[in-house]
Design a protein around this motif. Structure first.
Motif, PDB file in Angstrom:
ATOM      1  N   MET A   1       0.829  -1.204   0.000  1.00 13.84           N
ATOM      2  CA  MET A   1       0.000   0.000   0.000  1.00 13.84           C
ATOM      3  C   MET A   1       0.865   1.256   0.000  1.00 13.84           C
ATOM      4  N   SER A   2       1.954   1.230   0.744  1.00 13.86           N
ATOM      5  CA  SER A   2       2.864   2.378   0.776  1.00 13.86           C
ATOM      6  C   SER A   2       3.542   2.575  -0.577  1.00 13.86           C
ATOM      7  N   LYS A   3       3.969   1.478  -1.197  1.00 15.10           N
ATOM      8  CA  LYS A   3       4.585   1.569  -2.524  1.00 15.10           C
ATOM      9  C   LYS A   3       3.599   2.152  -3.536  1.00 15.10           C
ATOM     10  N   ALA A   4       2.354   1.695  -3.480  1.00 15.21           N
ATOM     11  CA  ALA A   4       1.339   2.197  -4.406  1.00 15.21           C
ATOM     12  C   ALA A   4       1.086   3.679  -4.174  1.00 15.21           C
ATOM     13  N   ASP A   5       1.031   4.081  -2.911  1.00 14.23           N
ATOM     14  CA  ASP A   5       0.789   5.477  -2.577  1.00 14.23           C
ATOM     15  C   ASP A   5       1.931   6.375  -3.068  1.00 14.23           C
ATOM     16  N   ILE A   6       3.155   5.949  -2.828  1.00  8.99           N
ATOM     17  CA  ILE A   6       4.306   6.737  -3.259  1.00  8.99           C
ATOM     18  C   ILE A   6       4.368   6.813  -4.783  1.00  8.99           C
ATOM     19  N   SER A   7       4.105   5.692  -5.450  1.00  4.96           N
ATOM     20  CA  SER A   7       4.114   5.681  -6.917  1.00  4.96           C
ATOM     21  C   SER A   7       3.053   6.621  -7.472  1.00  4.96           C
ATOM     22  N   PHE A   8       1.877   6.604  -6.866  1.00  2.00           N
ATOM     23  CA  PHE A   8       0.788   7.463  -7.328  1.00  2.00           C
ATOM     24  C   PHE A   8       1.131   8.931  -7.116  1.00  2.00           C
ATOM     25  N   ARG A   9       1.699   9.247  -5.962  1.00  2.00           N
ATOM     26  CA  ARG A   9       2.085  10.639  -5.692  1.00  2.00           C
ATOM     27  C   ARG A   9       3.160  11.125  -6.664  1.00  2.00           C
ATOM     28  N   LEU A  10       4.120  10.248  -6.964  1.00  2.00           N
ATOM     29  CA  LEU A  10       5.160  10.612  -7.922  1.00  2.00           C
ATOM     30  C   LEU A  10       4.560  10.857  -9.298  1.00  2.00           C
ATOM     31  N   LEU A  11       3.655   9.991  -9.715  1.00  2.33           N
ATOM     32  CA  LEU A  11       3.003  10.169 -11.008  1.00  2.33           C
ATOM     33  C   LEU A  11       2.234  11.489 -11.060  1.00  2.33           C
ATOM     34  N   LEU A  12       1.560  11.841  -9.982  1.00  2.00           N
ATOM     35  CA  LEU A  12       0.846  13.114  -9.933  1.00  2.00           C
ATOM     36  C   LEU A  12       1.797  14.298 -10.049  1.00  2.00           C
ATOM     37  N   GLN A  13       2.955  14.204  -9.401  1.00  2.00           N
ATOM     38  CA  GLN A  13       3.921  15.301  -9.475  1.00  2.00           C
ATOM     39  C   GLN A  13       4.500  15.430 -10.884  1.00  2.00           C
ATOM     40  N   VAL A  14       4.752  14.308 -11.532  1.00  2.00           N
ATOM     41  CA  VAL A  14       5.236  14.360 -12.920  1.00  2.00           C
ATOM     42  C   VAL A  14       4.184  14.988 -13.812  1.00  2.00           C
ATOM     43  N   ARG A  15       2.925  14.593 -13.604  1.00  2.00           N
ATOM     44  CA  ARG A  15       1.842  15.170 -14.392  1.00  2.00           C
ATOM     45  C   ARG A  15       1.745  16.669 -14.162  1.00  2.00           C
ATOM     46  N   ASN A  16       1.838  17.083 -12.904  1.00  2.00           N
ATOM     47  CA  ASN A  16       1.756  18.506 -12.586  1.00  2.00           C
ATOM     48  C   ASN A  16       2.893  19.293 -13.237  1.00  2.00           C
ATOM     49  N   LYS A  17       4.107  18.744 -13.204  1.00  2.00           N
ATOM     50  CA  LYS A  17       5.248  19.420 -13.819  1.00  2.00           C
ATOM     51  C   LYS A  17       5.085  19.494 -15.338  1.00  2.00           C
ATOM     52  N   ALA A  18       4.602  18.419 -15.943  1.00  2.00           N
ATOM     53  CA  ALA A  18       4.400  18.421 -17.397  1.00  2.00           C
ATOM     54  C   ALA A  18       3.326  19.429 -17.785  1.00  2.00           C
ATOM     55  N   LEU A  19       2.262  19.486 -17.013  1.00  2.00           N
ATOM     56  CA  LEU A  19       1.188  20.438 -17.277  1.00  2.00           C
ATOM     57  C   LEU A  19       1.679  21.867 -17.094  1.00  2.00           C
ATOM     58  N   SER A  20       2.472  22.092 -16.073  1.00  2.00           N
ATOM     59  CA  SER A  20       3.034  23.419 -15.836  1.00  2.00           C
ATOM     60  C   SER A  20       3.950  23.834 -16.985  1.00  2.00           C
ATOM     61  N   ALA A  21       4.768  22.905 -17.466  1.00  2.00           N
ATOM     62  CA  ALA A  21       5.654  23.206 -18.595  1.00  2.00           C
ATOM     63  C   ALA A  21       4.843  23.513 -19.847  1.00  2.00           C
ATOM     64  N   TYR A  22       3.786  22.749 -20.080  1.00  2.00           N
ATOM     65  CA  TYR A  22       2.923  22.982 -21.241  1.00  2.00           C
ATOM     66  C   TYR A  22       2.283  24.364 -21.167  1.00  2.00           C
ATOM     67  N   GLU A  23       1.780  24.725 -19.989  1.00  2.00           N
ATOM     68  CA  GLU A  23       1.159  26.041 -19.830  1.00  2.00           C
ATOM     69  C   GLU A  23       2.171  27.156 -20.042  1.00  2.00           C
ATOM     70  N   GLU A  24       3.399  26.941 -19.573  1.00  2.00           N
ATOM     71  CA  GLU A  24       4.445  27.939 -19.752  1.00  2.00           C
ATOM     72  C   GLU A  24       4.779  28.113 -21.236  1.00  2.00           C
ATOM     73  N   ILE A  25       4.849  27.020 -21.964  1.00  2.00           N
ATOM     74  CA  ILE A  25       5.123  27.084 -23.405  1.00  2.00           C
ATOM     75  C   ILE A  25       3.990  27.791 -24.139  1.00  2.00           C
ATOM     76  N   MET A  26       2.759  27.543 -23.725  1.00  2.00           N
ATOM     77  CA  MET A  26       1.615  28.184 -24.370  1.00  2.00           C
ATOM     78  C   MET A  26       1.596  29.692 -24.114  1.00  2.00           C
ATOM     79  N   ARG A  27       2.181  30.148 -23.016  1.00  2.00           N
ATOM     80  CA  ARG A  27       2.222  31.584 -22.714  1.00  2.00           C
ATOM     81  C   ARG A  27       3.322  32.314 -23.476  1.00  2.00           C
ATOM     82  N   MET A  28       4.256  31.556 -24.039  1.00  2.00           N
ATOM     83  CA  MET A  28       5.350  32.201 -24.780  1.00  2.00           C
ATOM     84  C   MET A  28       4.841  32.885 -26.043  1.00  2.00           C
ATOM     85  N   GLN A  29       5.451  34.026 -26.310  1.00  2.00           N
ATOM     86  CA  GLN A  29       5.098  34.741 -27.528  1.00  2.00           C
ATOM     87  C   GLN A  29       6.266  34.644 -28.496  1.00  2.00           C
ATOM     88  N   PHE A  30       5.960  34.346 -29.742  1.00  2.00           N
ATOM     89  CA  PHE A  30       6.992  34.173 -30.743  1.00  2.00           C
ATOM     90  C   PHE A  30       7.080  35.375 -31.631  1.00  2.00           C
TER      91      PHE A  30
END
Length: 100
Positions: free
Chosen positions: A71-100
């Protein structure tokens, strides 16, 4: 500092294709494939932890330490996956805000 020792440690981390000297540039996994594999891995951990906890709740002979560990392994894995998703989403939003 031993270079050979550090290189040997690095080789234990690298995929076997790189260690064997194969050139698999065309066959390399993309970020989407790696993300799918990670999601499937986390999902499998969650399913295993749920099955073990269900067995424990039904009174079947299951080691409680194993249940808690899974259960602890599953919880840690899930939390890590959420953090990766959050970072990827944040990077995507940052790229979308860039002006070319």
């Amino acid at each position: 500092m031993k270079i050979e020792g550090n290189a040997q440690k690095l080789l234990t981390v690298l995929p076997s294709e790189v260690q064997n000297g194969k050139d698999n540039i065309g066959e390399a996994k993309g970020f989407g494939d790696m993300l799918k594999d990670a999601v499937n891995s986390v999902n499998q951990r969650l399913i295993n932890a749920e099955e073990l906890s269900t067995q424990l709740a039904l009174g079947e002979p299951v080691d409680i330490a194993k249940v808690m560990t899974e259960m602890s392994k599953a919880d840690i894995s899930f939390r890590l996956l959420l953090q990766v998703r959050n970072k990827a989403l944040s990077a995507y939003e940052e790229i979308m805000r860039m002006q070319f």
